[in-house]
Design an enzyme around this catalytic site. Structure first.
Site, PDB file in Angstrom:
ATOM      1  N   LYS A  50     137.195  73.296 -33.622  1.00  0.00           N
ATOM      2  CA  LYS A  50     137.396  72.703 -32.295  1.00  0.00           C
ATOM      3  C   LYS A  50     138.827  72.236 -32.096  1.00  0.00           C
ATOM      4  O   LYS A  50     139.350  72.243 -30.992  1.00  0.00           O
ATOM      5  CB  LYS A  50     136.391  71.578 -32.025  1.00  0.00           C
ATOM      6  N   ARG A 106     143.451  73.476 -28.623  1.00  0.00           N
ATOM      7  CA  ARG A 106     144.887  73.773 -28.477  1.00  0.00           C
ATOM      8  C   ARG A 106     145.066  75.134 -27.805  1.00  0.00           C
ATOM      9  O   ARG A 106     145.967  75.326 -26.993  1.00  0.00           O
ATOM     10  CB  ARG A 106     145.565  73.769 -29.847  1.00  0.00           C
ATOM     11  N   ARG A 126     138.733  54.244 -26.906  1.00  0.00           N
ATOM     12  CA  ARG A 126     139.683  54.674 -27.952  1.00  0.00           C
ATOM     13  C   ARG A 126     141.132  54.452 -27.513  1.00  0.00           C
ATOM     14  O   ARG A 126     141.454  54.549 -26.327  1.00  0.00           O
ATOM     15  CB  ARG A 126     139.404  56.134 -28.319  1.00  0.00           C
ATOM     16  N   SER A 151     149.150  60.895 -36.816  1.00  0.00           N
ATOM     17  CA  SER A 151     148.054  61.396 -35.991  1.00  0.00           C
ATOM     18  C   SER A 151     148.493  62.701 -35.336  1.00  0.00           C
ATOM     19  O   SER A 151     149.498  62.742 -34.633  1.00  0.00           O
ATOM     20  CB  SER A 151     147.692  60.362 -34.921  1.00  0.00           C
ATOM     21  N   GLN A 201     146.973  64.234 -33.006  1.00  0.00           N
ATOM     22  CA  GLN A 201     146.784  64.174 -31.550  1.00  0.00           C
ATOM     23  C   GLN A 201     148.013  63.555 -30.895  1.00  0.00           C
ATOM     24  O   GLN A 201     148.518  64.052 -29.885  1.00  0.00           O
ATOM     25  CB  GLN A 201     145.532  63.367 -31.213  1.00  0.00           C
ATOM     26  N   ASP A 233     138.926  63.537 -41.159  1.00  0.00           N
ATOM     27  CA  ASP A 233     137.600  63.843 -40.608  1.00  0.00           C
ATOM     28  C   ASP A 233     136.553  64.064 -41.704  1.00  0.00           C
ATOM     29  O   ASP A 233     135.359  64.189 -41.400  1.00  0.00           O
ATOM     30  CB  ASP A 233     137.670  65.080 -39.709  1.00  0.00           C
ATOM     31  N   ARG A 283     133.954  54.353 -37.887  1.00  0.00           N
ATOM     32  CA  ARG A 283     133.310  55.118 -38.969  1.00  0.00           C
ATOM     33  C   ARG A 283     133.227  54.339 -40.286  1.00  0.00           C
ATOM     34  O   ARG A 283     132.321  54.599 -41.078  1.00  0.00           O
ATOM     35  CB  ARG A 283     134.023  56.468 -39.170  1.00  0.00           C
ATOM     36  N   ARG A 338     129.861  63.289 -36.649  1.00  0.00           N
ATOM     37  CA  ARG A 338     129.999  63.339 -38.115  1.00  0.00           C
ATOM     38  C   ARG A 338     128.992  62.392 -38.794  1.00  0.00           C
ATOM     39  O   ARG A 338     128.520  62.660 -39.892  1.00  0.00           O
ATOM     40  CB  ARG A 338     131.429  63.033 -38.539  1.00  0.00           C
TER      41      ARG A 338
HETATM   42  C1  S3P Z   1     142.592  65.979 -34.386  1.00  0.00           C
HETATM   43  C2  S3P Z   1     143.273  65.048 -35.111  1.00  0.00           C
HETATM   44  C3  S3P Z   1     142.631  63.940 -35.807  1.00  0.00           C
HETATM   45  C4  S3P Z   1     141.158  64.201 -36.040  1.00  0.00           C
HETATM   46  C5  S3P Z   1     140.469  64.718 -34.814  1.00  0.00           C
HETATM   47  C6  S3P Z   1     141.126  65.996 -34.321  1.00  0.00           C
HETATM   48  C7  S3P Z   1     143.335  67.024 -33.646  1.00  0.00           C
HETATM   49  O1  S3P Z   1     142.740  62.784 -35.000  1.00  0.00           O
HETATM   50  O2  S3P Z   1     140.526  63.021 -36.478  1.00  0.00           O
HETATM   51  O3  S3P Z   1     139.108  64.991 -35.107  1.00  0.00           O
HETATM   52  O4  S3P Z   1     142.706  67.941 -33.110  1.00  0.00           O
HETATM   53  O5  S3P Z   1     144.558  66.920 -33.590  1.00  0.00           O
HETATM   54  P1  S3P Z   1     144.049  61.853 -35.035  1.00  0.00           P
HETATM   55  O6  S3P Z   1     145.171  62.673 -34.587  1.00  0.00           O
HETATM   56  O7  S3P Z   1     143.762  60.726 -34.083  1.00  0.00           O
HETATM   57  O8  S3P Z   1     144.162  61.394 -36.456  1.00  0.00           O
END
Ligand code: S3P
Length: 439
Positions: free
Chosen positions: A23, A28, A127, A172, A174, A320, A351, A397
């Site tokens: 995913k 992306r 979040r 991170s 993201q 994860d 978590r 999860r």
């Molecule tokens: C992800 C980055 C991680 C991960 C999330 C997916 C991504 O999060 O926990 O399930 O797709 O870039 P963070 O970037 O907040 O660590």
């Protein structure tokens, strides 16, 4: 939905499976192809959960998207970044943190003051978003949101950002990806430094779409670039495969093969941890990791495992997989210490608390730390649940680790909210069922 999980007792897991498509990479692919000039064909696209939420949001931005669910294909036709249109509706990313944060970056850096509002479900609305808003605002973005940009809904008006040097405070992917995407149209080069390296799917994909990007360890350098469409195959999800790999290493007499799984080295820390615990894993790579997503097959069989320490630089790589590693630790011999994992408190659920509560309800000696857990393994005993009813906290999860715990319990258990597994692994229960064989 309530789901009853029966203990495996006289059966085990055998056979071959393909995990669901990744995913993280799929989202992306939709976002990046929406601004890449030409026609992108995305193979093995997962039409469910988070990828579908992101796809629905991107569809509101104007690119022509053709869905072929029977062949798992998505065709995205775009005339480039300037063809992105304002949406008269709020972009609802549901449960997807990746979709929300990556789009926040991309849209904040679009030229010509285009206006967007992003929102999500009750979990996503809790979040943290300020971590993304802050560096974007530092580069000139116009963003407003609840609690001074801390929480969704977030509204923004796109403009070309300044670029420059950004040092993020949290490892991170993201956050990193949001900053990178925001600078595709920036006035200057972006140099981004993370405290520790996180997964690099955005960098690999942008390079393949023609961006002038360099990346190594925790540093990314991007010269603003126009993107050109190309075809992409989404590999199987190592994070989804992790539940099956863990189950096979914990269940006596198991032996399974996982095919077509993503083996990007920024995601395989889980396999290193399991090997350190004593797992029997064979990995066959089918290619090289040179600016490509590495894929391959993994074979795994039951073995006795021992506790380890999981902390420091490996944490972003296993972020994860910590829930399933914690369950493995509960079955291992000796103590496992997990530290430096405070980020787990702001995932789809808290978590660390959810794992602590689950393991103690399974009769395990577990201590919750501010940034981790200390777990005393039961050395391969069946779990002795103190309750039959487990609530999965709306977290995919947590559903899946609870289900695997149920296979290894003395009594059957029930999972409330089992449907949340669909967020990343729609056929999870069917996949486990298909692997079961009687001894
Ligand atoms: C992800 C980055 C991680 C991960 C999330 C997916 C991504 O999060 O926990 O399930 O797709 O870039 P963070 O970037 O907040 O660590």
């Amino acid at each position: 939905m309530k789901k009853e999980i029966l203990p495996l007792k006289n059966s085990t897991l055998r056979g071959e499976v393909c995990p669901p498509a990744d995913k993280s990479i799929a989202q992306r692919a939709v976002i990046i192809s929406s601004i890449a000039e030409g026609i992108t064909k995305i193979n093995n696209f997962p039409f469910s959960g988070d990828p579908l939420s992101t796809l629905n949001a991107v569809q509101q931005l104007g690119p022509k998207i053709t869905k072929q669910e029977s062949t798992k294909t998505l065709i995205v036709e775009s005339q480039g970044v300037n063809s992105i249109q304002e949406s008269s509706e709020i972009l609802n990313l549901d449960n997807s943190g990746t979709g929300f944060r990556l789009l926040m970056g991309l849209l904040a850096g679009l030229p010509n003051n285009k206006f967007f509002v992003l929102n999500g479900d009750s979990s996503l609305k809790k979040r943290p978003m300020k971590r993304v808003a802050e560096p974007l605002i530092e580069m000139g973005a116009q963003i407003i949101g609840r609690g001074n940009c801390s929480l969704a809904p977030i509204a923004l008006s796109g403009r070309s950002l300044k670029g420059g040097f950004i040092r993020t405070k949290i490892p991170s992917a993201q956050l990193k990806s949001a900053v990178i995407l925001s600078c595709l149209n920036a006035e200057n080069e972006l140099i981004l430094e993370e405290p520790q390296a996180s997964r690099n799917h955005t960098e690999i994909m942008l390079k393949n779409f023609g961006a002038n990007i360099k990346y190594k360890d925790n540093i990314v350098e991007l010269i603003p670039s126009k993107l050109k469409a190309r075809n992409i195959n989404i590999p199987g999800d190592i994070s989804g495969a992790a539940f099956l790999i863990a189950a096979a290493s914990l269940i006596k007499d198991s032996s399974i093969k996982i095919k077509n799984v993503g083996l990007n080295s920024s995601r395989t820390g889980f396999l290193q941890c399991l090997e350190k615990m004593g797992a029997k894993i064979k990995i066959n790579y089918s290619g090289e990791e040179d600016d490509e997503e590495l894929i391959g097959n993994i074979e795994i069989e039951y073995s006795k495992l021992k506790g380890i320490e999981i902390k420091g630089d490996i944490i972003p790589n296993v972020i994860d997989e910590i829930p399933i590693l914690a369950l493995v630790a509960a079955q291992a011999e000796g103590k496992t210490v997990i530290k430096d994992a405070k980020e787990l408190r702001v995932k789809e659920s808290d978590r660390l608390k959810a794992i602590h509560d689950l393991l103690s309800a399974l009769g395990i000696d577990v201590q919750e730390l501010e940034d981790g857990l200390i777990i005393k393994g039961n050395n391969g005993q069946l779990f002795k649940p103190k309750t039959r009813n487990f609530n999965a906290k709306h977290d995919h999860r947590i559903v899946m680790i609870t289900a695997i715990a149920g296979l290894l319990s003395e009594e059957s258990i029930e999972i409330e909210g089992a449907e949340w597994a669909d967020v990343s692994f729609p056929c999870f229960f069917e996949t486990i069922e298909a692997l079961k064989v009687n001894l």
